[in-house]
Design an enzyme around this catalytic site. Structure first.
Site, PDB file in Angstrom:
ATOM      1  N   GLU A   1      39.759 -13.259 -13.706  1.00 17.38           N
ATOM      2  CA  GLU A   1      38.996 -14.334 -13.082  1.00 17.38           C
ATOM      3  C   GLU A   1      38.531 -13.891 -11.701  1.00 17.38           C
ATOM      4  O   GLU A   1      39.201 -13.106 -11.046  1.00 17.38           O
ATOM      5  CB  GLU A   1      39.892 -15.555 -12.857  1.00 17.38           C
ATOM      6  CG  GLU A   1      40.577 -16.043 -14.099  1.00 17.38           C
ATOM      7  CD  GLU A   1      41.485 -17.235 -13.806  1.00 17.38           C
ATOM      8  OE1 GLU A   1      42.188 -17.635 -14.723  1.00 17.38           O
ATOM      9  OE2 GLU A   1      41.490 -17.740 -12.670  1.00 17.38           O
TER      10      GLU A   1
ATOM     11  N   CYS B   1      37.047 -14.397  -4.190  1.00 18.04           N
ATOM     12  CA  CYS B   1      38.445 -14.088  -4.485  1.00 18.04           C
ATOM     13  C   CYS B   1      38.464 -13.216  -5.735  1.00 18.04           C
ATOM     14  O   CYS B   1      37.984 -13.643  -6.792  1.00 18.04           O
ATOM     15  CB  CYS B   1      39.197 -15.407  -4.715  1.00 18.04           C
ATOM     16  SG  CYS B   1      40.893 -15.179  -5.263  1.00 18.04           S
TER      17      CYS B   1
ATOM     18  N   CYS C   1      49.911 -10.053 -14.573  1.00 21.96           N
ATOM     19  CA  CYS C   1      50.737  -9.734 -13.409  1.00 21.96           C
ATOM     20  C   CYS C   1      52.184  -9.595 -13.866  1.00 21.96           C
ATOM     21  O   CYS C   1      52.623 -10.300 -14.771  1.00 21.96           O
ATOM     22  CB  CYS C   1      50.618 -10.850 -12.374  1.00 21.96           C
ATOM     23  SG  CYS C   1      51.520 -10.516 -10.849  1.00 21.96           S
TER      24      CYS C   1
ATOM     25  N   CYS D   1      56.458 -14.692 -10.510  1.00 16.04           N
ATOM     26  CA  CYS D   1      56.672 -15.842  -9.614  1.00 16.04           C
ATOM     27  C   CYS D   1      56.701 -17.126 -10.454  1.00 16.04           C
ATOM     28  O   CYS D   1      55.857 -17.327 -11.328  1.00 16.04           O
ATOM     29  CB  CYS D   1      55.568 -15.914  -8.562  1.00 16.04           C
ATOM     30  SG  CYS D   1      55.520 -14.476  -7.491  1.00 16.04           S
TER      31      CYS D   1
ATOM     32  N   CYS E   1      53.511 -19.649 -10.740  1.00 15.80           N
ATOM     33  CA  CYS E   1      52.177 -19.074 -10.903  1.00 15.80           C
ATOM     34  C   CYS E   1      51.799 -18.913 -12.379  1.00 15.80           C
ATOM     35  O   CYS E   1      52.637 -18.542 -13.202  1.00 15.80           O
ATOM     36  CB  CYS E   1      52.136 -17.723 -10.196  1.00 15.80           C
ATOM     37  SG  CYS E   1      50.557 -16.879 -10.338  1.00 15.80           S
TER      38      CYS E   1
ATOM     39  N   CYS F   1      45.491 -19.513  -9.240  1.00 15.90           N
ATOM     40  CA  CYS F   1      45.613 -18.214  -9.901  1.00 15.90           C
ATOM     41  C   CYS F   1      45.855 -18.294 -11.393  1.00 15.90           C
ATOM     42  O   CYS F   1      46.839 -18.853 -11.837  1.00 15.90           O
ATOM     43  CB  CYS F   1      46.776 -17.455  -9.308  1.00 15.90           C
ATOM     44  SG  CYS F   1      46.573 -17.173  -7.600  1.00 15.90           S
TER      45      CYS F   1
END
Ligand code: SAH
Length: 367
Positions: free
Chosen positions: A91, A104, A111, A115, A118, A356
């Site tokens: 994205e 951004c 990832c 976390c 997220c 995110c």
């Protein structure tokens, strides 16, 4: 997979086009369009119609393809879901602000950081992005700005309605940039060199990979650094950010303040405000109680930093809730009383799932 002409060297581009029976100067024309972010060959208006059609059949312009585009209701934020050559999705988000146009970008497909709040990390890490894949994201935004069909978009507060350049970059999309440091550095060098975006208008955000922060210091460019802190004690931070088991808060902040001191820059501290819902339905503050405000102040007192308080964007799979506005202001007031610079980040594109990884995740869910 079709060859991506943006990835070709000038010599390769000449060869490709001469093999199609084209004169050499076509390569220069095509390169100019590629550097402007043309999403297809049809939009390359100074090429013969036949050639445009042929090229669209046999090649692709950029290594990313827009497969979904969402506009926030105020028209200021545009979010793109992009597909890469191997069908991975990433994205990027274009934000039109009073100070310019900020993009951004993502640094990885997925990832690995895990976390707890997220969405990007829910499907794990797929792979690192190449320099061209990261750079193409700003080209997508640039193309959007130049070909903006929303002429009735509100004029910017500073009256700068004609500014259709990308002016700021934040590397805060999907992924951990300091797990892909060399390509992120390559991308930043290129954005600075080819697009003229100043070092000070570029921000790298990290969950706190200490060796990566040291690499940035060594590299020596005066960009901005943001640390996703989200908790002032190792105990709490390790619960919501597994990376904290590897690099403790003190180490992360030492490395980060070394970086910002080397460039005389203000360090940005990101702090999402999280609450949890108890079994009896009441809400309990997690990282934003008055005690944690005092602890955060102790950690940062006298340091050259700005704390960005970030409302948590809800992710269905995650068990957090956003604290009330009152709790947020109480938390901020304590920081201010302790002399800590702080601001509450304006939510942008909330209505289009701009936090995110939400768009990518939701698309993967319906696939
Ligand atoms: N991996 C890097 C950059 C990507 S995340 C980092 O950790 O900094 C960019 C920022 O968005 C981080 O501060 C991250 O903690 C935050 N973030 C992640 N999920 C979020 C959510 N649901 N709501 C608000 N902020 C979120």
């Amino acid at each position: 997979m079709k060859p991506v002409l943006f990835d070709f060297s000038d010599a390769q581009l000449v060869e490709f086009l001469t093999q199609m029976g084209q004169p050499k100067f076509r390569a220069k024309q095509v390169r100019e369009w590629l550097n402007r972010g043309a999403p297809n060959f049809q939009s390359m208006k100074n090429l013969p119609e036949m050639l445009r059609r042929d090229l669209d059949r046999v090649a692709q312009t950029l290594p990313v393809r827009v497969i979904k585009k969402l506009e926030s209701s105020d028209g200021q934020t545009t979010k793109f879901l992009l597909e890469l050559g191997d069908c991975e999705q990433i994205e990027c988000v274009l934000m039109r602000t009073s100070y310019g146009n900020s993009v951004c970008v993502s640094s990885q497909a997925g990832c690995a950081m895990g976390c707890k709040f997220c969405a990007s990390t829910l499907l794990g890490l797929k792979r690192n992005l190449t320099v061209n894949e990261i750079y193409s994201q700003i080209l997508v935004a640039q193309w959007e700005l130049r070909n903006d069909k929303f002429a009735d978009r509100p004029i910017r507060p500073n009256g700068d309605a004609n500014n259709d350049d990308v002016s700021h970059i934040v590397i805060m999309g999907t992924g951990e940039p300091l797990q892909n440091t060399q390509n992120v550095i390559g991308f930043i060098e290129r954005a600075n060199h080819d697009m003229g975006i100043g070092w000070r208008k570029i921000t790298v955000s990290t969950c706190g990979i200490v060796p990566g922060i040291r690499d940035l210091t060594q590299w020596g460019r005066p960009i901005n650094l943001a640390i996703s802190l989200h908790a002032p004690t190792d105990d709490l931070r390790s619960r919501i950010m597994p990376i904290n088991n590897k690099y403790k808060i003190r180490e992360v902040l030492d490395a980060a303040f070394d970086f910002s001191a080397a460039h005389n820059r203000q360090l940005m501290i990101e702090y999402i405000l999280l609450a949890v819902r108890n079994e009896n339905g009441t809400t309990e503050l997690l990282n934003c109680t008055p005690e944690y405000a005092e602890k955060l102040s102790e950690l940062l007192r006298g340091k050259n930093c700005m704390v960005n308080l970030i409302p948590w964007n809800a992710v269905d799979e995650r068990d957090f809730v956003s604290p009330s506005g009152n709790a947020v202001h109480r938390f901020q007031d304590i920081l201010i009383k302790n002399g800590i610079h702080t601001r509450i980040r304006r939510e942008r594109g909330n209505d289009i799932g701009s936090a995110c990884g939400q768009l990518r995740l939701n698309n993967a869910k319906v696939k």
